[in-house]
Design a protein around this motif. Sequence first.
Motif, PDB file in Angstrom:
ATOM      1  N   THR A 274      -1.331   0.827  -5.829  1.00 60.32           N
ATOM      2  CA  THR A 274      -0.686  -0.293  -5.141  1.00 60.32           C
ATOM      3  C   THR A 274      -0.674   0.015  -3.655  1.00 60.32           C
ATOM      4  N   LEU A 275      -1.230  -0.912  -2.879  1.00 59.96           N
ATOM      5  CA  LEU A 275      -1.388  -0.717  -1.440  1.00 59.96           C
ATOM      6  C   LEU A 275      -0.766  -1.904  -0.717  1.00 59.96           C
ATOM      7  N   MET A 276      -0.015  -1.622   0.352  1.00 64.41           N
ATOM      8  CA  MET A 276       0.542  -2.680   1.187  1.00 64.41           C
ATOM      9  C   MET A 276      -0.352  -2.825   2.416  1.00 64.41           C
ATOM     10  N   THR A 277      -1.038  -3.975   2.511  1.00 68.73           N
ATOM     11  CA  THR A 277      -1.943  -4.200   3.633  1.00 68.73           C
ATOM     12  C   THR A 277      -1.182  -4.796   4.815  1.00 68.73           C
ATOM     13  N   ALA A 278      -1.866  -4.971   5.930  1.00 72.82           N
ATOM     14  CA  ALA A 278      -1.207  -5.405   7.161  1.00 72.82           C
ATOM     15  C   ALA A 278      -0.540  -6.771   7.012  1.00 72.82           C
ATOM     16  N   LYS A 279      -1.242  -7.754   6.433  1.00 67.84           N
ATOM     17  CA  LYS A 279      -0.676  -9.101   6.336  1.00 67.84           C
ATOM     18  C   LYS A 279      -0.809  -9.739   4.960  1.00 67.84           C
ATOM     19  N   GLU A 280      -1.693  -9.206   4.137  1.00 70.81           N
ATOM     20  CA  GLU A 280      -1.953  -9.848   2.852  1.00 70.81           C
ATOM     21  C   GLU A 280      -0.918  -9.498   1.796  1.00 70.81           C
ATOM     22  N   GLY A 281      -0.057  -8.545   2.084  1.00 69.08           N
ATOM     23  CA  GLY A 281       0.920  -8.113   1.092  1.00 69.08           C
ATOM     24  C   GLY A 281       0.334  -7.046   0.194  1.00 69.08           C
ATOM     25  N   GLN A 282       0.810  -6.951  -1.027  1.00 71.66           N
ATOM     26  CA  GLN A 282       0.356  -5.909  -1.942  1.00 71.66           C
ATOM     27  C   GLN A 282      -1.017  -6.249  -2.526  1.00 71.66           C
ATOM     28  N   VAL A 283      -1.870  -5.227  -2.613  1.00 72.29           N
ATOM     29  CA  VAL A 283      -3.133  -5.349  -3.332  1.00 72.29           C
ATOM     30  C   VAL A 283      -3.191  -4.201  -4.333  1.00 72.29           C
ATOM     31  N   PHE A 284      -3.993  -4.389  -5.363  1.00 68.69           N
ATOM     32  CA  PHE A 284      -4.084  -3.407  -6.430  1.00 68.69           C
ATOM     33  C   PHE A 284      -5.530  -2.940  -6.544  1.00 68.69           C
ATOM     34  N   ILE A 285      -5.715  -1.628  -6.547  1.00 64.26           N
ATOM     35  CA  ILE A 285      -7.042  -1.027  -6.520  1.00 64.26           C
ATOM     36  C   ILE A 285      -7.215  -0.153  -7.757  1.00 64.26           C
TER      37      ILE A 285
ATOM     38  N   LYS B 136      -0.803  11.058  -5.000  1.00 63.91           N
ATOM     39  CA  LYS B 136       0.635  10.865  -5.215  1.00 63.91           C
ATOM     40  C   LYS B 136       1.452  11.586  -4.149  1.00 63.91           C
ATOM     41  N   LYS B 137       0.874  12.647  -3.560  1.00 63.99           N
ATOM     42  CA  LYS B 137       1.574  13.379  -2.510  1.00 63.99           C
ATOM     43  C   LYS B 137       1.656  12.601  -1.200  1.00 63.99           C
ATOM     44  N   VAL B 138       0.788  11.610  -1.036  1.00 63.24           N
ATOM     45  CA  VAL B 138       0.728  10.896   0.251  1.00 63.24           C
ATOM     46  C   VAL B 138       1.219   9.461   0.121  1.00 63.24           C
ATOM     47  N   THR B 139       2.039   9.185  -0.901  1.00 62.98           N
ATOM     48  CA  THR B 139       2.639   7.856  -0.987  1.00 62.98           C
ATOM     49  C   THR B 139       3.510   7.598   0.236  1.00 62.98           C
ATOM     50  N   ASN B 140       3.559   6.336   0.619  1.00 62.90           N
ATOM     51  CA  ASN B 140       4.282   5.856   1.798  1.00 62.90           C
ATOM     52  C   ASN B 140       3.599   6.252   3.110  1.00 62.90           C
ATOM     53  N   GLN B 141       2.370   6.727   3.036  1.00 67.27           N
ATOM     54  CA  GLN B 141       1.571   6.987   4.237  1.00 67.27           C
ATOM     55  C   GLN B 141       0.477   5.926   4.364  1.00 67.27           C
ATOM     56  N   ILE B 142       0.007   5.707   5.589  1.00 71.89           N
ATOM     57  CA  ILE B 142      -1.128   4.823   5.814  1.00 71.89           C
ATOM     58  C   ILE B 142      -2.401   5.562   5.413  1.00 71.89           C
TER      59      ILE B 142
ATOM     60  N   GLY C 273      -4.092   0.451   4.269  1.00 73.57           N
ATOM     61  CA  GLY C 273      -2.686   0.081   4.238  1.00 73.57           C
ATOM     62  C   GLY C 273      -1.797   1.250   3.851  1.00 73.57           C
ATOM     63  N   LYS C 274      -0.549   0.930   3.555  1.00 74.27           N
ATOM     64  CA  LYS C 274       0.407   1.951   3.122  1.00 74.27           C
ATOM     65  C   LYS C 274       0.318   2.119   1.615  1.00 74.27           C
ATOM     66  N   LEU C 275       0.134   3.362   1.195  1.00 77.80           N
ATOM     67  CA  LEU C 275       0.029   3.665  -0.227  1.00 77.80           C
ATOM     68  C   LEU C 275       1.423   3.601  -0.852  1.00 77.80           C
ATOM     69  N   ILE C 276       1.629   2.633  -1.725  1.00 76.39           N
ATOM     70  CA  ILE C 276       2.948   2.439  -2.349  1.00 76.39           C
ATOM     71  C   ILE C 276       3.096   3.299  -3.596  1.00 76.39           C
ATOM     72  N   SER C 277       2.097   3.262  -4.448  1.00 74.14           N
ATOM     73  CA  SER C 277       2.191   4.043  -5.687  1.00 74.14           C
ATOM     74  C   SER C 277       0.822   4.150  -6.334  1.00 74.14           C
ATOM     75  N   ILE C 278       0.726   5.092  -7.277  1.00 73.96           N
ATOM     76  CA  ILE C 278      -0.453   5.195  -8.131  1.00 73.96           C
ATOM     77  C   ILE C 278       0.036   5.531  -9.527  1.00 73.96           C
ATOM     78  N   GLN C 279      -0.224   4.615 -10.456  1.00 73.79           N
ATOM     79  CA  GLN C 279       0.243   4.771 -11.836  1.00 73.79           C
ATOM     80  C   GLN C 279      -0.799   4.202 -12.781  1.00 73.79           C
ATOM     81  N   GLU C 280      -1.096   4.950 -13.835  1.00 73.44           N
ATOM     82  CA  GLU C 280      -2.019   4.502 -14.877  1.00 73.44           C
ATOM     83  C   GLU C 280      -3.315   3.968 -14.277  1.00 73.44           C
ATOM     84  N   ASN C 281      -3.866   4.742 -13.343  1.00 73.03           N
ATOM     85  CA  ASN C 281      -5.149   4.437 -12.703  1.00 73.03           C
ATOM     86  C   ASN C 281      -5.119   3.168 -11.846  1.00 73.03           C
ATOM     87  N   GLN C 282      -3.946   2.727 -11.473  1.00 70.75           N
ATOM     88  CA  GLN C 282      -3.823   1.582 -10.580  1.00 70.75           C
ATOM     89  C   GLN C 282      -3.103   1.996  -9.305  1.00 70.75           C
TER      90      GLN C 282
END
Length: 208
Positions: free
Chosen positions: A186-197, A156-162, A175-184
Amino acid sequence: MNGTKDIIGVLIDSGNDILVLYNGKDFIYVSQYHVQHYDVCTKEDEKISLPKESLFEEPETLNSISLRKALQESKGMFTEIYVTGHHSLHGYITSIMNDYFVFQSPIHKTMYISMKHLKWLIPYQGNERPYQLTHSEFPVVPIGLSLSRTLEEQLKKVTNQIVIFDIYENQNKIGKLISIQENQITLMTAKEGQVFINFHHVKCVHFP
C-alpha cells in the motif's frame, strides 16, 4: 531478452539460471529467466575473438556458474546491471541476501534489487569507474545497513518512508510506503491517494 534489447556475443559458459556471453570487450552474465529466444549469429561470431582469460580469478567458478555466484564474484566491483526502464545502472554490489541484493549507485544511492528481476550484469574491466568519478567522489566502501534476509521483510523496515519503486517507470510507484501485507504493498502517492502494488512485480526500490 525480456524487457531489453538483443545481446550479441560468444557463448562462453552456462548454468541452470545463467548464460555467460563475451562481446569482444565485456563478459555479460545473463539471467536465463529472462531469455525469450536466441539465434546463432554466424557473421557476428566471426568478428568476436575469444577472451584470453576468465574475468574472475577462480577457475572453479566457471565450472559451476550460477547467478548468485556471479553476483558474489562481482561484489565490490564496479558493475553495470539492467533491471528495468530504458537505461542500465552503474555502481557496485554491497550485500547479497536471499532474494535481493543491495546496489550502491552514484545516481540513485542505495538500491534494493530483486534478484529475480535482474536481467543481466556486466562487471567493469580494469580500472574503469562509473562516469569517471574519482575515489573521493564515489568511494567503494562497506555500507553499514541492517538487512533482513528477504526483500519483503526489508521493505517492512522502511514503512512510512518515501520510496521509489522501479526507477520512476510509473508515477503511481512513488510515494510513502504505508504497509506490505500478503504480497500487497500500500503506497500513498502525492495526489492520487492510496495505490496497491503487487509485491511480486517490484523490481527495485530506492529512496529520494
